[in-house]
Each structure stands twice: as C-alpha cells, then as structure tokens.
Scaffold this motif. Structure first.
Motif, PDB file in Angstrom:
ATOM      1  N   ASP A   4       0.857  -1.167   0.000  1.00  0.00           N
ATOM      2  CA  ASP A   4       0.000   0.000   0.000  1.00  0.00           C
ATOM      3  C   ASP A   4       0.910   1.240   0.000  1.00  0.00           C
ATOM      4  OD1 ASP A   4      -1.651   2.108   0.626  1.00  0.00           O
ATOM      5  OD2 ASP A   4      -2.721   1.061   2.231  1.00  0.00           O
ATOM      6  N   ARG A  40       1.280   3.401   3.082  1.00  0.00           N
ATOM      7  CA  ARG A  40       1.840   2.890   4.339  1.00  0.00           C
ATOM      8  C   ARG A  40       3.159   2.196   4.095  1.00  0.00           C
ATOM      9  NH1 ARG A  40      -2.689   2.014   8.062  1.00  0.00           N
ATOM     10  NH2 ARG A  40      -4.348   3.250   7.173  1.00  0.00           N
ATOM     11  N   ARG A  68     -10.264  15.911   9.788  1.00  0.00           N
ATOM     12  CA  ARG A  68      -9.830  14.558  10.139  1.00  0.00           C
ATOM     13  C   ARG A  68     -11.002  13.618  10.351  1.00  0.00           C
ATOM     14  NH1 ARG A  68      -4.509  15.049  10.856  1.00  0.00           N
ATOM     15  NH2 ARG A  68      -4.061  15.027   8.660  1.00  0.00           N
ATOM     16  N   ASP A 101      -8.604   9.853   6.158  1.00  0.00           N
ATOM     17  CA  ASP A 101      -7.317  10.286   5.612  1.00  0.00           C
ATOM     18  C   ASP A 101      -7.551  10.931   4.243  1.00  0.00           C
ATOM     19  OD1 ASP A 101      -4.677  10.708   5.159  1.00  0.00           O
ATOM     20  OD2 ASP A 101      -4.188   8.617   4.749  1.00  0.00           O
ATOM     21  N   GLN A 116     -13.064  -1.190  -2.172  1.00  0.00           N
ATOM     22  CA  GLN A 116     -12.625  -1.255  -0.779  1.00  0.00           C
ATOM     23  C   GLN A 116     -12.186   0.119  -0.279  1.00  0.00           C
ATOM     24  OE1 GLN A 116     -10.844  -4.749   0.283  1.00  0.00           O
ATOM     25  NE2 GLN A 116     -10.109  -4.075   2.272  1.00  0.00           N
ATOM     26  N   GLU A 157     -14.433   0.730   3.149  1.00  0.00           N
ATOM     27  CA  GLU A 157     -13.933   1.601   4.220  1.00  0.00           C
ATOM     28  C   GLU A 157     -15.021   2.632   4.522  1.00  0.00           C
ATOM     29  OE1 GLU A 157      -9.108   1.833   3.363  1.00  0.00           O
ATOM     30  OE2 GLU A 157     -10.396   3.510   2.801  1.00  0.00           O
ATOM     31  N   GLY A 210      -9.032   5.408   4.466  1.00  0.00           N
ATOM     32  CA  GLY A 210      -7.964   5.050   5.385  1.00  0.00           C
ATOM     33  C   GLY A 210      -8.441   4.444   6.686  1.00  0.00           C
ATOM     34  N   ILE A 211      -9.752   4.376   6.919  1.00  0.00           N
ATOM     35  CA  ILE A 211     -10.290   3.779   8.142  1.00  0.00           C
ATOM     36  C   ILE A 211     -10.679   2.334   7.838  1.00  0.00           C
ATOM     37  CG2 ILE A 211     -12.064   3.993   9.946  1.00  0.00           C
ATOM     38  CD1 ILE A 211     -10.275   6.454   9.827  1.00  0.00           C
ATOM     39  N   GLU A 212     -10.236   1.408   8.688  1.00  0.00           N
ATOM     40  CA  GLU A 212     -10.489  -0.009   8.446  1.00  0.00           C
ATOM     41  C   GLU A 212     -11.992  -0.294   8.373  1.00  0.00           C
ATOM     42  OE1 GLU A 212      -8.170  -2.086   7.734  1.00  0.00           O
ATOM     43  OE2 GLU A 212      -6.537  -0.717   8.209  1.00  0.00           O
ATOM     44  N   ASN A 214       4.165  -4.917   3.701  1.00  0.00           N
ATOM     45  CA  ASN A 214       2.910  -4.188   3.879  1.00  0.00           C
ATOM     46  C   ASN A 214       2.540  -4.185   5.363  1.00  0.00           C
ATOM     47  OD1 ASN A 214       1.110  -2.756   2.383  1.00  0.00           O
ATOM     48  ND2 ASN A 214      -0.288  -4.471   2.083  1.00  0.00           N
ATOM     49  N   PRO A 215       2.984  -3.165   6.110  1.00  0.00           N
ATOM     50  CA  PRO A 215       2.811  -3.215   7.565  1.00  0.00           C
ATOM     51  C   PRO A 215       1.399  -2.904   8.056  1.00  0.00           C
ATOM     52  CG  PRO A 215       3.930  -1.192   6.940  1.00  0.00           C
ATOM     53  CD  PRO A 215       3.710  -1.983   5.679  1.00  0.00           C
ATOM     54  N   ARG A 216       0.488  -2.554   7.148  1.00  0.00           N
ATOM     55  CA  ARG A 216      -0.825  -2.077   7.568  1.00  0.00           C
ATOM     56  C   ARG A 216      -1.601  -3.070   8.439  1.00  0.00           C
ATOM     57  NH1 ARG A 216      -5.517   0.659   3.828  1.00  0.00           N
ATOM     58  NH2 ARG A 216      -7.058   0.826   5.476  1.00  0.00           N
ATOM     59  N   PHE A 275      -3.589   8.938  13.521  1.00  0.00           N
ATOM     60  CA  PHE A 275      -3.529  10.176  14.292  1.00  0.00           C
ATOM     61  C   PHE A 275      -3.950  10.032  15.750  1.00  0.00           C
ATOM     62  CE2 PHE A 275      -4.379  11.086   9.835  1.00  0.00           C
ATOM     63  CZ  PHE A 275      -3.251  11.821   9.532  1.00  0.00           C
TER      64      PHE A 275
END
Lengths: 312, 402
Positions: free
Chosen positions: A52, A55, A121, A125, A196, A216, A220-222, B254-256, B365
C-alpha cells in the motif's frame, strides 16, 4: 566467504552504468520511465504491487537507493507524505530534493478528482490535493509522459531526442490502446461497483462506472463490522428488476454488481460481503505487477478490463 | 538560545541561495496525556546511576507532559528548518530548533542548532513515536531521556546499495552527561538493508565523548544532625559507546495489517574525574564545597523489546530493561566522610524492569495505550506500575524515520 564478501562490496560500489538512474515511488512510474527511456534509463521502484503506497516505512534500503538516484518520480498529492520526505532528506542527495529538477511529481500534470472543499480529520485520511491514485486513467499517463520525457531530456541532454522520440511512439501506442479499451468498456458503462478504498476513482471516472460505496467507512479507516453490515443491508434491499438508479443516488450499494479491491487490501471484508450478498469480489491489478498479465502499462489495462468484464 | 540561533545562522550560510524557491511550511500539534499509578516512593532514582533528573513523582498522577508543537518548513530544495516545542513540568521547552542543509550533495547533510543526537536508535525519536509509554531505563540513566546537542551535525550516506551512514557531531556539551559548556563530540555509523520482501534491518554503533564541569547530582550528606539534601558534583570526562539493532517484519512489505519489530540497544559508559559536594547548610560537611577525591566508573546495560501488530489497529509489546551497577572506584573514606553511603549512586543493586503494553490506534492520528510494568530500579522496591496513555495528533501528516 571473504571473496564473496569482496564481490558483494564491489557490486555494491559499482552501480550498473545507465544514463539516468530513476527512483520511482510506485511501479507505474518505473514502467513509464522505462517506456520513455528504454536502455538509457535504469528504473527502480521503491514499492511493489503488493504494498500500500500510503503505508510504507522509510527503510534504510530506500534511503540508499535515493542517495544514488538522478531522478525521483513519484505520484505526489500527499500519497507518499508518510515516508518519502524522510527518505529524501536522509539521502544527502541534493539533486532529488523537492523543487529540484531531479524531483518529479506526476499528479501535478493531471486533473485530480475528489479535491475536498474542507479538510477535516473526521472525514478520514483525506488528501488536500485530491485523490492521488491517478494511474488508472490511461489519459493521465499520457499527460504525465510528455513532461516526464522532457525532464529526462533536461537531465540527460545528449539523449533528449531519444526520449522525445520514444514519448511520441508511446503516446501513439497508448492512444490506439485507449480507443480499443474504451470500445471494450462500453458494456460496462453505468455498472455499479463497491470499492474497498477510493483506489479506483480515476478508472471509474474514465469508463463511466459508478462507485456505489466503499468498504472503508472513510478513507484510510479499516472496514468495521457495523459499516459492512449496513452495506449488506443495502445490497439485500435490491429491488427485483427495478430500474438502475442514477449517479449520486442515495441508494448506496443497491444494484451494485461487483466488489473490487487492490492486491494489497485485506481480502477479508470483501469476501465477507461477497459471500453474503452474492456480488463477486474481483482483485484488480491496480498497478504494474499487480497480476500476472499486468506486466507493463498496457497489460495493466488489458487485465483490468478483462477482470471487470468477468473474462478472467 | 542565542548560541543556537547563531549556529542555525551559520548552517544557513552554508546553503546555496534558496531565492525564488518555494517555502512550504507545515505544522502539527501532538497532545499526550498519561495517568500513572505507581508505588509511593519518596525519592525515585535509578540505583547506581548518577541522577540525570530529579523525580519526586506522586504515586497516582495525571500528566500532559510531552505534548508537542512541531513546525517545519522546506526552504526550496536546499534546506529544511524544524522547531519542536514540548510541554514539561508546566514549562515549555525547546526540544529541537534546527536548520538542515540538504543541498551539499554527494551524500552529505549538515544540521545546525538544537537537535536530538543521532547516537543510538531511540534517541532521535520524540516520545510520541515510542512504542512504550516511557523511555527505556538505559535512555533515562544515560541522558535523562534524550540527548540533545546544541551544535552541528554532519552526516554522509555512502554511494552503495547497502545503506551505510556516518555521522559526526560537535556540541556545546551542556546536556547530561556533560555540564558547564565543556563540549561534547559524537560519532555514529549505521548500516541497514532489506532481506527479501518482508524484512528490513538497521544496526548502528555510536560513540559519545562529553566533558563535565561541576555536573550536579542529588545526594544526602552525613550531617550528624540529620541528612541534608546536597549537590554532588562531578568534573571530568564521560565516554559512552552504544550499539543498536532493529529488525522489522511486515508480510510482503505491507505493515498495515500485521507487523513485528525487534529492537535492542546496549551501552558501556566510562566516567573518570573528580567528585565534590556542596551545600549551604551550616552543619553540612559539604558547606562551601568539599573535594572528595577522584571517581572512576564503568557501567553497562541495555534493553530489548518486541512489538507485534497482530491485527489492524492493535499492537502488543514486551520490553526488558537491565542496567548493571558496574565498577566504581573512589576513596571510600573520603567520599563517605561527607556523603551517606546509602545514596542510590553508591548502590550495588542491578536495576531491571519488565514492561508489557497493549495499544489501539483508531487511525494514524490517535492512539490509546495500556502499560503494565514491574520496575526494580531501586533496591528492595518492586514497583508495579500501571499507565494509561493517549496520543492524538493534528495537522501535517507525520512522517517517521525507520
């Protein structure tokens, strides 16, 4: 052992001689640099299709590669904000710092989608400069190729003609391919798709697909179970043989036909929804190297279209 | 502060002209809060080590220390400036204020001002980037927490595929273990690379040479009328060598979703010089200052930790701290005539600590953390500590080093 060590040291100290050493942040830019440079360019991608690009860690190996690069080609639009600034700073390479000719941001050359009117925020993200996943509209690749070829020509003036000629040839091939892909995609027009993450906005925009929702809850939120259950509820409320709702409809994922994910998104939320809703989950290559067929920029779109059409 | 400004100015003069280039400021605010429940110990100290700070910590307390304001700006492609202000004990402290020249080329960068030294691994990380709610005992014993230089740092990255970085620093030397502006020099070397798609490592060796003049520490004297709190003073040289190692694993890089990290640092510190004590209490043997002969110590220690992100947003970690009392040589008759032999510094106890943490991040954050620790920093005290911590950041997207 000692000899092997010496050999490794020698190999490390003598980088393979190529005219321009390109550090690409993502595989699509490494592929584009190769298209434009041919054997006059050695391109290395900092990330691969299973990663990704949001990240990434500023790993020592990336700093060492940036140290030796003559041109850094990245998406920009804050996609790499979490890792590229320290990599470039720590590299000690003056030529590739932002603002220098050795630093190239592709997103500057395209019209970006989803530029937020306010940055909050609580919206997840969100990138102030808009959605950064620009590579899945091939017209964006054309828009980036011309300035990139020009930049290569500025850095390697002796071969400027070579880059210009290759860019012309690439643009011709790409235009012909775009015409073919657009024709192939006519039946997909208006297809409602659940993504996704907002990874495919440019692809949908180009081909006239409709993003019916995202797994999501916010960028960026799971994907959480509550949100997935809500999506499932909407999907199940599908009216029998009803008319297709228009774009921007409040019907959410009603009448969505497909769930799509990138190779690096966790398959679990998509599988969960696919199993319960009957919609197939399709993994699109997203970038070069993202599937067996997506070995270059042309293969990327050939495979993406085939998968959307349910052919592979 | 004036000196820092001058140094920063000197660094900026070394830059190529940044005229006409973009100025891109960014700012972020990091709020930290901690609730800590510990044993009620009247005077906390890491036994056997010179006290770098003074902690009368209450047994239950809520603090907002280490809340930070960070402002950074890129000055075209040739320089970067950064300012970190942090809240400590109801005061605002300048943690970092530096200019870095990025336009030197050939792998060189030059930093000037106040900056966290590049020695070791954890030292350059601000507290909000730590994996635990507090610093390892090693960092506290060696530097009070962080070692910041008021000075210059020159770094060079080798033109190899293997990451190799060498750095040298000179500083004013006011920060512990130095004192009295006698100067501090540091050198470090780092190497690192990937192993396959899923593994990455970095290893380093560091060396710090500080000089101290009248470095103060808290001691109790031998006043027959009852012990007084007096200032112990050390003047001499303090040399520290340290080795650090970090190994990170993330499936396919991929550390997520899942990742694992092992980190360890060890040190050896040698100090040699003279011990004295001073007090203004009329009955104290240290009244007006008393020389207590020479002092030499060799001490070692370190920590090792592992942090595992076992599912998205959730991480668990374990850390083991250990410091050795090491060897000290001094003339006991002279020293103990004025200073109580029961002072923590003279203890032969070996401080250890076990810490367990669990944290949850809503996104990049915000973070909530629970930490349990069994701290045996002091002889005869087993302190079971509980910490609840939150970290929330606002503003510019933070980018962290490896």
């Amino acid at each position: 052992m000692k000899r092997l060590f010496l050999l490794i040291l020698l190999a490390a100290a003598l980088p393979v001689r190529a005219d321009v050493r390109v550090f690409a942040c993502e595989p699509e830019w490494a592929a584009l640099a190769k298209e434009l440079g041919g054997d006059k360019v050695s391109a290395w991608s900092a990330t691969h299709a299973l990663q990704d690009p949001h990240r990434i860690e500023a790993r020592p190996s990336l700093i060492a590669r940036a140290r030796n690069a003559q041109l850094v080609v990245c998406t920009g639009a804050e996609l790499e904000a979490g890792w590229l600034p320290p990599v470039l700073r720590e590299s000690g390479n003056a030529a590739v710092q932002p603002g220098r000719p050795g630093y190239f941001e592709a997103a500057q050359f395209v019209t970006r989608l989803e530029i937020p009117t306010r940055i909050d925020r609580s919206e997840g993200d969100v990138h102030a400069s808009g959605n950064p996943h620009i590579q899945l509209d091939p017209r964006n690749l054309l828009a980036v190729a011309a300035p990139l070829a020009k930049r290569l020509g500025e850095l390697d003036a002796a071969n400027a003609g070579h880059y210009a000629a290759r860019q012309q040839a690439f643009a011709e091939r790409m235009r012909a391919a775009i015409a073919r892909w657009e024709k192939e995609a006519i039946p997909l027009r208006g297809l409602r798709v659940v993504a996704q993450h907002k990874s495919f906005s440019y692809l949908f925009h180009w081909l006239g697909l409709v993003e019916a929702g995202t797994l999501e809850p916010k960028p960026g939120i799971e994907p959480g179970s509550a949100h997935l259950a809500q999506l499932l509820g909407q999907a199940k409320a599908r009216p029998e043989g009803g008319a297709s709702p228009g774009r921007g409809s409040t019907l959410g994922v009603q009448q969505a036909r497909l769930i799509v994910r990138t190779p690096f998104d966790s398959p679990r939320p998509g599988e969960w929804l696919a199993e319960r809703s009957g919609m197939p989950l399709v993994t699109l290559p997203f970038t070069v190297g993202g599937s067996e067929r997506a070995q270059d920029l042309f293969g990327l779109f050939d495979d993406t279209l085939a998968k959307l059409r349910g052919e592979s | 502060m004036q000196r820092i400004a001058l140094l920063a100015l000197a660094a900026s003069l070394a830059l190529p002209a940044a005229a006409g280039e973009e100025f891109a400021p960014e700012a972020s605010l990091i709020l930290q809060g901690q609730y800590r429940r510990t044993k009620d110990v009247p005077e906390r100290a890491i036994s056997g080590y010179w006290s770098a700070g003074h902690d009368h910590g209450a047994s239950r307390r809520l603090t907002f220390d280490d809340s930070e304001l960070v402002a950074g700006a890129r000055l075209g492609g040739s320089a970067r400036a950064q300012l970190n202000l942090a809240w400590h004990d109801n005061k605002v402290e300048v943690e970092e204020a530096w200019l870095q020249a990025l336009g030197l080329g050939n792998g060189f960068t030059l930093k000037g001002g106040r900056f966290l030294s590049g020695i070791g691994y954890l030292n350059e990380q601000h507290s909000h980037a730590w994996d635990f709610a507090d610093a390892p005992l090693m960092s506290k014993a060696l530097f009070g927490e962080h070692f910041a230089q008021d000075g210059l740092q020159l770094k060079w990255v080798a033109p190899t595929e293997l990451f190799v970085e060498l750095g040298a620093e000179v500083g004013r030397g006011n920060a512990f273990p130095g004192a009295g502006s006698k100067g501090a020099a540091a050198f470090f070397a780092h190497a690192g690379d990937d192993v396959g798609l899923s593994h990455a490592w970095r290893a380093g060796l560091s060396w710090l040479d500080s000089r101290a003049k009248g470095r103060e520490g808290h001691f109790e004297d031998t006043d027959p009328l009852g012990p007084n709190e007096v200032a112990g003073r050390f003047s001499g040289r303090s040399r520290t060598v340290a080795a650090d190692f970090v190994w990170k694993w993330a499936p396919d890089g991929n550390p997520r979703y899942r990742n694992f990290k092992i980190q360890a640092e060890v040190f050896r510190r040698t100090e040699s010089g003279d011990l004295a004590c001073v007090s203004d209490v009329a009955t104290s043997p240290c009244l007006g200052g008393l020389a207590l002969g020479s002092l030499r110590s060799v001490q070692t220690g370190g920590y090792a930790q592992a942090v595992w992100q076992f599912m998205p947003q959730w991480r668990a970690g374990y850390r083991y701290d250990r410091l050795n009392a090491g060897a000290k040589s001094y003339d006991a008759a002279t020293a103990f005539a004025a200073l109580d032999p029961a002072n923590a510094y003279f203890s032969r106890h070996r401080p250890t600590r076990h810490s367990l943490m669990l944290d949850w991040s809503q996104d990049e954050f915000s973070l909530l953390r629970l930490q349990l620790a069994r701290d045996k920093s002091m002889p005869g005290v087993t302190d079971n500590q509980l910490t609840l911590q939150y970290i929330v950041s606002f503003g510019a997207h933070g980018a962290h080093k490896f």
